[in-house]
Design a protein around this motif. Structure first.
Motif, short mmCIF file in Angstrom:
data_model
loop_
_atom_site.label_atom_id
_atom_site.label_comp_id
_atom_site.label_asym_id
_atom_site.label_seq_id
_atom_site.Cartn_x
_atom_site.Cartn_y
_atom_site.Cartn_z
N HIS A 134 17.67 -8.34 92.42
CA HIS A 134 16.74 -8.14 91.19
C HIS A 134 15.61 -8.71 91.41
N ASN A 135 15.38 -10.29 91.99
CA ASN A 135 14.47 -10.85 92.00
C ASN A 135 13.25 -10.28 93.04
N ALA A 136 13.81 -9.65 94.12
CA ALA A 136 13.09 -9.06 95.23
C ALA A 136 12.46 -7.81 94.48
N GLU A 137 13.10 -7.10 93.76
CA GLU A 137 12.54 -5.88 93.18
C GLU A 137 11.57 -6.30 92.14
N THR A 138 11.75 -7.24 91.61
CA THR A 138 10.80 -7.98 90.33
C THR A 138 9.58 -8.52 90.94
N ASN A 139 9.75 -9.38 91.61
CA ASN A 139 8.71 -10.21 92.20
C ASN A 139 8.29 -10.26 93.49
N GLY A 140 8.76 -9.33 94.33
CA GLY A 140 8.41 -8.96 95.65
C GLY A 140 9.02 -9.96 96.48
N LEU A 141 8.67 -9.95 97.78
CA LEU A 141 9.14 -10.94 99.18
C LEU A 141 8.69 -12.07 99.47
N GLU A 142 7.42 -12.21 98.73
CA GLU A 142 6.81 -13.41 99.06
C GLU A 142 7.39 -14.83 98.29
N PRO A 143 8.28 -14.84 97.42
CA PRO A 143 8.97 -15.89 96.84
C PRO A 143 10.27 -16.16 97.85
N VAL A 144 10.55 -15.24 98.46
CA VAL A 144 11.70 -15.20 99.61
C VAL A 144 11.62 -16.17 100.57
N ILE A 145 10.23 -16.31 100.96
CA ILE A 145 10.09 -17.26 102.13
C ILE A 145 10.19 -18.54 101.54
N SER A 146 9.55 -19.03 100.50
CA SER A 146 9.60 -20.49 100.06
C SER A 146 11.14 -20.84 99.71
N PHE A 147 11.71 -19.96 99.43
CA PHE A 147 13.45 -20.01 99.08
C PHE A 147 14.13 -20.38 100.30
#
Length: 260
Positions: A134-147
């Motif tokens: 859901h986070n990827a669908e909502t916020n895109g993939l950029e935040p996945v890097i920092s995580f």
């Protein structure tokens, strides 16, 4: 190179001679992450890396597929290449694929290499992976890097190896959010525990001692339940051991392949 199998077009790379060694990548990545380790592997056989469906330059169906479908894709790709038996290796999600492949095609596996992976993500896995989807669908993939960067690599790796860190980040952030979410949901429902004791081929299990994503306890579970297995826990490393330490991991795999 590309091949259409199971109605999916897959991008792949094949190099070396001899027995086939197929190495499946992790979530959000592509086969290109194995470029640093290929020189260690190619003296032992034809090394096949590919972009799983939904990843890299392969076709990106957003819904309706499972880890078992990734294993079916691999089987079809191997047959497309005119091969039958192979050494099957995988990192993280790719390790899930390798386990699913070994359970579905036990007589087609020469040996198994499981790196920073698990047969099951534990209680509450489906809900946790659904949240990531859901986070990827909502916020895109950029935040996945920092995580993930600090989960994937040791503390100083991104600063000491900025080129490799940038490459990994670009592979992820140029991906498709819907396909990433589909992969998360596939991981959430994966459970390969039943049948591990039926795996009879030689198996190498590798894990980073500081891996927070698939910690050593998960690797120990694989080792305890796959009878013909060896376990190596690598000090100071986290979840992307073949990327951060290609020489160390490559040497372990090379030594293992020499025994086959």
């Amino acid at each position: 190179m590309q091949a259409t199998v199971n109605d999916i077009t897959l991008n792949y790379n094949l190099g070396g001679t001899g027995q086939l060694i197929a190495f499946a990548h992790s979530l959000g990545m592509s086969g290109a992450i194995f470029d640093p380790i290929r020189p260690k592997l190619e003296p032992h056989g034809r090394v096949l890396t590919w972009d799983a469906r939904g990843h890299g330059n392969s076709q990106k169906p957003a819904i309706g597929w499972s880890i078992e479908d990734l294993a079916k894709d691999l089987r079809a790709l191997i047959e497309h290449l005119g091969e039958d038996r192979a050494v099957i290796a995988g990192l993280s999600m790719g390790g899930n694929t390798a386990i699913a492949y070994a359970l579905a095609y036990p007589d087609k596996v020469e040996a198994l290499i499981l790196v920073d992976t698990t047969s099951w993500y534990g209680e509450g896995a489906q809900e946790a992976w659904e949240k990531r989807a859901h986070n990827a669908e909502t916020n895109g993939l950029e935040p996945v890097i920092s995580f993930n960067l600090r989960r994937w690599f040791s503390d100083n790796y991104p600063e000491i190896h900025p080129h490799e860190s940038k490459k990994i980040s670009e592979i992820l952030t140029t991906g498709d959010s819907a396909s990433y979410a589909a992969a998360c949901r596939a991981l959430g429902t994966f459970d390969g525990r039943d049948g591990l004791d039926r795996i009879e081929c030689p198996t190498l299990v590798i894990v980073g001692a500081e891996d927070p994503a698939t910690p050593p306890a998960m690797a120990e579970y694989l080792h305890q339940n796959i009878r013909n297995s060896n376990l190596h826990v690598l000090d100071g490393l986290r979840h992307m051991t073949p990327v951060e330490a290609p020489d160390q991991v490559g040497d372990l795999i090379s030594d293992f392949l020499e025994t086959l």
